[in-house]
Design an enzyme around this catalytic site. Structure first.
Site, mmCIF file in Angstrom:
data_model
loop_
_atom_site.group_PDB
_atom_site.id
_atom_site.type_symbol
_atom_site.label_atom_id
_atom_site.label_comp_id
_atom_site.label_asym_id
_atom_site.label_seq_id
_atom_site.Cartn_x
_atom_site.Cartn_y
_atom_site.Cartn_z
ATOM 1 N N HIS A 124 0.781 -1.130 0.068
ATOM 2 C CA HIS A 124 -0.079 0.039 0.094
ATOM 3 C C HIS A 124 0.753 1.343 -0.050
ATOM 4 O O HIS A 124 1.883 1.071 0.614
ATOM 5 C CB HIS A 124 -0.894 0.104 1.228
ATOM 6 C CG HIS A 124 -1.913 0.846 1.443
ATOM 7 N ND1 HIS A 124 -1.655 2.175 1.756
ATOM 8 C CD2 HIS A 124 -3.275 1.090 1.206
ATOM 9 C CE1 HIS A 124 -2.672 2.959 1.827
ATOM 10 N NE2 HIS A 124 -3.755 2.192 1.543
ATOM 11 N N ASP A 201 3.190 -4.793 8.101
ATOM 12 C CA ASP A 201 1.879 -3.794 7.856
ATOM 13 C C ASP A 201 0.707 -4.784 8.059
ATOM 14 O O ASP A 201 0.478 -5.426 7.302
ATOM 15 C CB ASP A 201 1.938 -3.094 6.671
ATOM 16 C CG ASP A 201 0.644 -2.369 6.264
ATOM 17 O OD1 ASP A 201 -0.295 -2.395 7.126
ATOM 18 O OD2 ASP A 201 0.595 -1.908 5.198
ATOM 19 N N GLN A 204 -4.365 -5.245 6.955
ATOM 20 C CA GLN A 204 -5.603 -6.002 6.122
ATOM 21 C C GLN A 204 -5.476 -7.584 6.954
ATOM 22 O O GLN A 204 -6.012 -8.518 6.726
ATOM 23 C CB GLN A 204 -5.213 -6.202 4.967
ATOM 24 C CG GLN A 204 -5.454 -4.764 4.074
ATOM 25 C CD GLN A 204 -6.796 -4.441 4.125
ATOM 26 O OE1 GLN A 204 -7.621 -5.223 4.261
ATOM 27 N NE2 GLN A 204 -7.017 -3.085 3.736
ATOM 28 N N LYS A 227 -10.185 -0.470 10.551
ATOM 29 C CA LYS A 227 -10.582 -1.694 9.689
ATOM 30 C C LYS A 227 -10.745 -2.708 10.409
ATOM 31 O O LYS A 227 -11.145 -3.853 9.986
ATOM 32 C CB LYS A 227 -9.079 -1.985 9.021
ATOM 33 C CG LYS A 227 -8.895 -0.842 7.784
ATOM 34 C CD LYS A 227 -7.538 -1.058 6.902
ATOM 35 C CE LYS A 227 -7.128 0.016 6.194
ATOM 36 N NZ LYS A 227 -7.937 0.199 4.981
ATOM 37 N N CYS A 365 -4.679 2.451 -3.765
ATOM 38 C CA CYS A 365 -3.304 2.806 -2.901
ATOM 39 C C CYS A 365 -2.399 2.011 -3.100
ATOM 40 O O CYS A 365 -1.536 1.794 -2.193
ATOM 41 C CB CYS A 365 -3.698 3.300 -1.757
ATOM 42 S SG CYS A 365 -5.101 4.706 -1.184
HETATM 43 N N1 PLP Z 1 -1.749 -0.770 4.778
HETATM 44 C C1 PLP Z 1 -2.649 -1.613 4.157
HETATM 45 C C2 PLP Z 1 -2.172 -2.927 3.673
HETATM 46 C C3 PLP Z 1 -3.973 -0.843 3.735
HETATM 47 O O1 PLP Z 1 -4.816 -1.763 3.348
HETATM 48 C C4 PLP Z 1 -4.109 0.422 4.252
HETATM 49 C C5 PLP Z 1 -5.536 0.922 3.918
HETATM 50 O O2 PLP Z 1 -6.173 0.630 3.194
HETATM 51 C C6 PLP Z 1 -3.149 1.136 4.974
HETATM 52 C C7 PLP Z 1 -1.869 0.300 5.128
HETATM 53 C C8 PLP Z 1 -3.297 2.352 5.269
HETATM 54 O O3 PLP Z 1 -4.341 2.443 6.626
HETATM 55 P P1 PLP Z 1 -4.505 3.725 6.960
HETATM 56 O O4 PLP Z 1 -5.132 4.741 5.976
HETATM 57 O O5 PLP Z 1 -5.787 3.364 8.190
HETATM 58 O O6 PLP Z 1 -3.648 4.415 7.926
#
Ligand code: PLP
Length: 407
Positions: A124, A201, A204, A227, A365
């Site tokens: 992401h 990370d 998900q 999430k 993203c």
């Molecule tokens: N990392 C992953 C794999 C994501 O799917 C997302 C959000 O869709 C993020 C990071 C970013 O999360 P946030 O916008 O809640 O900081």
């Protein structure tokens, strides 16, 4: 999960009974954010009505109660991730802020010109851009783990990327586009054999699979509250205490200090060293409530139900002519990205919306991943434990109509 249990669970989410353009809402955008159960919303309301006072610095009753609730939330998160120590849990605004914190503070302490950072092709933007900014500041390089056609990381290529310049590996536990569950335990073991730390990370992953940071041996693990059925604006950085003690604070201000003079400031101990300013103590307690809620249902039960939805939907999608599922890894969570023939994903998303179905379209993203696949984006349906096979049936019928209209 049987029908009765599912009905019971759905009743906890008032938004699921909303009508969109006079149609029953079908919410398949759970990878972007999840809906909130009543108990989480009530916790927020109760916080502001009955427990609101700034924490940590107050001698009065309300401040002490709010502090206790916030610190109890930290303990809940530590237990949820199976962290060894509660002070290894830092509250942030979300995954993005947690990664920025590590990229900045770790980068400041341990990185220099010529060093390298390993990411994967399926990251992401939040797990790319903070590292890229660090690379620009320090004159460093990003190295990228490629994947095979199913969307599984090429572990041999990963091994060959590790070298004496590598400073950190930062990878998604679960891809938000492909649904691939990456072998993070193995990724960590391999990095550790070169004494290189790993950030995972988990944005998900935590809503779908049980996570044990000690068993994984992750150095840093991050996720977002929104999430996992919690509020927006709160997230978590787990870090091993030896790393968190070794890196400098991210932001300066109240809470993170031990003593301040105009000549010199000394910093507070963990976790406060990384929590400058008034924390979102209402959201932290609501996040703890969300974690309690999912644990009460049971993460194993959630994973089983979502896997059934994934399998069912994948089979039904494959009945559609010219269907192309993007991401067919053996280990997958409940995210399905797809394209049909040459139809633009945006057009499918717009028409599905008119039928009451919320899916996401575009690059999600993860532009470098989408570019590497040579596609304009995908339509993404992502499921939560409150979704049903009946909703998938309605979605498939709607999609067939949409495809007919656009073909
Ligand atoms: N990392 C992953 C794999 C994501 O799917 C997302 C959000 O869709 C993020 C990071 C970013 O999360 P946030 O916008 O809640 O900081």
């Amino acid at each position: 999960m049987n029908k009765e249990q599912l009905q019971h669970i759905r009743a906890d989410f008032p938004i699921l009974t909303e009508k969109i353009y006079n149609k029953d809402l079908i919410y398949f955008d759970n990878a972007a954010t999840t809906q909130k159960p009543r108990c989480v919303v009530e916790r927020i309301e109760n916080g502001y009505y009955h427990l609101n006072a700034n924490i940590h610095r107050g001698v009065h009753y309300l401040s002490q109660k709010a502090t206790e609730a916030h610190e109890a939330a930290r303990t809940s998160v530590a237990e949820f991730l199976h962290a060894a120590k509660r002070e290894e849990i830092i509250f942030t605004r979300g995954t993005t802020e947690a990664i920025n914190l590590v990229a900045t503070s770790f980068g400041e302490a341990f990185c220099k010109t010529g060093d390298e950072i390993i990411l994967s092709v399926m990251e992401h933007h939040s797990n790319i851009v903070p590292w890229q900014m660090l690379c620009e500041r320090k004159g460093m390089k990003l190295r990228v783990i490629p994947m095979n056609e199913r969307g599984e990381l090429d572990m041999e290529a990963y091994k060959s990327l590790l070298n004496e310049h590598t400073k950190i590996v930062s990878v998604a536990h679960v891809s938000n586009v492909l649904g691939t569950i990456n072998p993070v335990k193995e990724i960590i073991q391999i990095a550790h054999s070169h004494t290189i730390p790993v950030l995972v990370d988990g944005a998900q992953a935590v809503p779908h699979i049980p996570v044990n940071v000690v068993e994984l041996d992750a150095d840093f693990y991050v996720f977002s509250g929104h999430k996992i059925y919690g509020p927006t604006g709160i997230g978590v950085l787990y870090g091993k205490s030896n790393w968190l003690n070794a890196i400098p604070p991210y932001q300066g201000g109240g809470e993170m200090i031990a003593n301040v003079t105009f000549e010199k400031t000394t910093y507070n101990e963990l976790p406060f060293k990384f929590e400058a300013g008034t924390p979102d103590y209402i959201s932290s307690t609501a996040l703890a409530e969300a974690l309690r809620y999912v644990q009460e249902i049971g993460l194993d039960k959630i994973a089983e139900h979502e896997h059934e939805l994934l399998t069912y939907c994948t089979e039904k999608l494959m009945e559609i002519k010219d269907m192309r599922i993007i991401g067919t890894a053996k280990e997958k969570s409940s995210v399905i990205s797809f394209l049909v023939g040459n139809i633009h994903p945006y057009d499918m998303g717009i028409l599905l919306d008119k039928l009451g179905i919320a899916v996401r379209t575009g690059h999600h993203c993860a532009q470098p991943l989408i570019d590497s696949l040579g596609i304009p984006g995908t339509v993404r349906a992502s499921f939560a434990f409150y979704n049903t096979k009946e909703e998938i049936d309605v979605f498939i019928d709607a999609l067939k109509r949409v495809v007919k209209m656009l073909s």
